[in-house]
Write a protein that holds these residues in place. Structure first.
Motif, PDB file in Angstrom:
ATOM      1  N   GLN A 191       5.204  13.300  83.819  1.00 26.10           N
ATOM      2  CA  GLN A 191       5.745  12.135  83.125  1.00 26.10           C
ATOM      3  C   GLN A 191       6.136  11.030  84.097  1.00 26.10           C
ATOM      4  O   GLN A 191       6.088   9.843  83.751  1.00 26.10           O
ATOM      5  CB  GLN A 191       6.949  12.545  82.272  1.00 26.10           C
ATOM      6  CG  GLN A 191       6.610  13.435  81.100  1.00 26.10           C
ATOM      7  CD  GLN A 191       5.638  12.785  80.133  1.00 26.10           C
ATOM      8  OE1 GLN A 191       5.683  11.587  79.900  1.00 26.10           O
ATOM      9  NE2 GLN A 191       4.743  13.585  79.565  1.00 26.10           N
ATOM     10  N   SER A 192       6.519  11.393  85.307  1.00 30.03           N
ATOM     11  CA  SER A 192       6.830  10.373  86.316  1.00 30.03           C
ATOM     12  C   SER A 192       5.590   9.551  86.643  1.00 30.03           C
ATOM     13  O   SER A 192       5.657   8.319  86.731  1.00 30.03           O
ATOM     14  CB  SER A 192       7.368  11.040  87.587  1.00 30.03           C
ATOM     15  OG  SER A 192       7.518  10.092  88.615  1.00 30.03           O
ATOM     16  N   GLU A 193       4.457  10.206  86.793  1.00 34.17           N
ATOM     17  CA  GLU A 193       3.214   9.482  87.075  1.00 34.17           C
ATOM     18  C   GLU A 193       2.811   8.618  85.885  1.00 34.17           C
ATOM     19  O   GLU A 193       2.394   7.467  86.052  1.00 34.17           O
ATOM     20  CB  GLU A 193       2.109  10.484  87.393  1.00 34.17           C
ATOM     21  CG  GLU A 193       0.766   9.843  87.653  1.00 34.17           C
ATOM     22  CD  GLU A 193      -0.310  10.861  87.990  1.00 34.17           C
ATOM     23  OE1 GLU A 193      -1.505  10.555  87.786  1.00 34.17           O
ATOM     24  OE2 GLU A 193       0.047  11.959  88.448  1.00 34.17           O
ATOM     25  N   THR A 194       2.963   9.168  84.673  1.00 33.51           N
ATOM     26  CA  THR A 194       2.597   8.406  83.476  1.00 33.51           C
ATOM     27  C   THR A 194       3.474   7.169  83.320  1.00 33.51           C
ATOM     28  O   THR A 194       2.984   6.070  83.015  1.00 33.51           O
ATOM     29  CB  THR A 194       2.727   9.299  82.238  1.00 33.51           C
ATOM     30  OG1 THR A 194       1.929  10.476  82.397  1.00 33.51           O
ATOM     31  CG2 THR A 194       2.270   8.552  80.993  1.00 33.51           C
ATOM     32  N   ALA A 195       4.784   7.328  83.513  1.00 29.60           N
ATOM     33  CA  ALA A 195       5.693   6.185  83.387  1.00 29.60           C
ATOM     34  C   ALA A 195       5.411   5.129  84.450  1.00 29.60           C
ATOM     35  O   ALA A 195       5.458   3.927  84.172  1.00 29.60           O
ATOM     36  CB  ALA A 195       7.139   6.666  83.493  1.00 29.60           C
ATOM     37  N   LEU A 196       5.103   5.567  85.669  1.00 27.31           N
ATOM     38  CA  LEU A 196       4.811   4.602  86.741  1.00 27.31           C
ATOM     39  C   LEU A 196       3.549   3.816  86.423  1.00 27.31           C
ATOM     40  O   LEU A 196       3.499   2.594  86.649  1.00 27.31           O
ATOM     41  CB  LEU A 196       4.660   5.348  88.062  1.00 27.31           C
ATOM     42  CG  LEU A 196       4.386   4.490  89.300  1.00 27.31           C
ATOM     43  CD1 LEU A 196       5.511   3.491  89.521  1.00 27.31           C
ATOM     44  CD2 LEU A 196       4.190   5.363  90.525  1.00 27.31           C
ATOM     45  N   ARG A 197       2.526   4.470  85.908  1.00 26.38           N
ATOM     46  CA  ARG A 197       1.302   3.761  85.531  1.00 26.38           C
ATOM     47  C   ARG A 197       1.582   2.744  84.422  1.00 26.38           C
ATOM     48  O   ARG A 197       1.066   1.616  84.449  1.00 26.38           O
ATOM     49  CB  ARG A 197       0.237   4.754  85.072  1.00 26.38           C
ATOM     50  CG  ARG A 197      -0.356   5.608  86.184  1.00 26.38           C
ATOM     51  CD  ARG A 197      -1.438   6.524  85.658  1.00 26.38           C
ATOM     52  NE  ARG A 197      -2.022   7.339  86.701  1.00 26.38           N
ATOM     53  CZ  ARG A 197      -3.012   6.944  87.498  1.00 26.38           C
ATOM     54  NH1 ARG A 197      -3.539   5.734  87.328  1.00 26.38           N
ATOM     55  NH2 ARG A 197      -3.491   7.740  88.441  1.00 26.38           N
TER      56      ARG A 197
END
Length: 334
Positions: A191-197
């Protein structure tokens, strides 16, 4: 969604005394029972058998009671699950005792597989140990950091950029972390990667040429972008019972394929801005010089002489190198 229930566990020191007493009394009772049986007196066999049976039962009870001990360090919690039913969470640090039938892992097969790998290579043993730790019902409530990998995404204007972040997170609801997601560690990372994108595609890398500079951009508004990323993460990770303490960008740059072109554009914009400032200052100085000469009556200049003076002053003030004066021995009109 599962809701956390805080419960109190019994003191481990009291139960430790009970277990030690049981371990002592049990063999004594069995020995006394054996003595009664060997005495051969009337009714002693029955009494001896009862004592041996009670001693055996007491030994089994002592062994079961010994399984229920556990310790908690500061900022640790233990989730209590009895035959698949969530009973609560212990948050108090110290030496505790709970029902020995409480599960020690949300997936008992994981602990069995870890035991099977003890005789195998260190790499397999380490992976199995990590998996068993992830499945454990003892959870750390301490703050943790996660540094994401450098991601290549397109910003709001479609420019490819490289971006990464670091987040500080902790488990706030143990029940959600254990029961509402399969693995809360992997869930946080994904979810950290998804939110950053998502945040990277919401804002432009830098202000577009000709803009008034009021738009929020990734490069110029780090605080606002970090706050937006923190809010995005908090919404996504609430399901896993995870709280976000901080979120910051650690790397931000144009992708290599356009980095040189963007650098030249930034340099050109800087040169244009500097030239504009220089010209504005030069025009202001020329205007001030003409007004002072006219007001103080130093010299009377006609339009042609004013034009020549303006031209000379602009050359001197706007030139990148020092001006080389040429002395005119005649007149302006010759």
């Amino acid at each position: 969604m599962t809701q956390e229930k805080v419960v109190k566990a019994r003191s481990g020191w009291v139960m430790l005394f009970v277990c030690i007493a049981s371990y002592v009394v049990s063999p004594v009772g069995m020995v006394i029972g054996g003595i009664f049986i060997e005495s051969g007196r009337s009714g002693s066999g029955l009494i001896g058998g009862v004592l041996i049976a009670l001693g055996s039962i007491l030994m089994i009870v002592a062994i079961l009671l010994s399984i229920g001990f556990f310790t908690l360090q500061p900022n640790q919690a233990r989730v209590l699950v009895l035959f698949g039913t969530y009973k609560g969470t212990v948050l108090d640090e110290g030496f505790h005792w709970a029902n020995p039938f409480y599960s020690r892992s949300k997936d008992p097969a994981t602990l069995a597989s870890y035991t099977d790998t003890q005789s195998k290579g260190p790499a397999i043993k380490k992976l199995a140990q990590q998996e068993a730790a992830q499945r454990s019902l003892k959870i750390s409530l301490r703050a943790r950091t996660y540094n994401s990998e450098c991601l290549k995404v397109n910003d709001k204007q479609g420019n490819p950029i490289e971006i990464s972040d670091v987040i500080v997170w902790r488990v706030a609801d143990t029940a959600k972390a254990i029961f509402d997601v399969d693995d809360y560690n992997n869930y946080v990372h994904t979810q950290s990667e998804t939110a950053l994108r998502h945040v990277a595609t919401t804002y432009a890398y830098d202000h577009a040429p000709g803009s008034d500079g009021s738009e929020i951009t990734l490069r110029s508004n780090i605080e606002e972008v970090s706050d937006a990323l923190k809010i995005e993460l908090a919404q996504r990770l609430e399901k896993a019972g995870v709280a976000i303490d901080d979120a910051r960008l650690t790397h931000l740059a144009y992708a290599p394929e356009i980095a040189q072109a963007m650098l030249r554009r930034q340099q050109a914009e800087a040169v244009i801005a500097a030239r504009e400032k220089v010209v504005q200052g030069a025009v202001s100085m020329v205007d001030m010089a003409l007004k002072d000469l006219s007001e103080k009556g130093v010299v009377e200049l006609d339009d042609e002489r004013k034009a020549a003076m303006v031209s000379n002053l602009l050359v001197v003030l706007c030139g990148e190198t020092g001006a080389q004066p040429i002395l005119n021995t005649g007149t302006l009109y010759n």
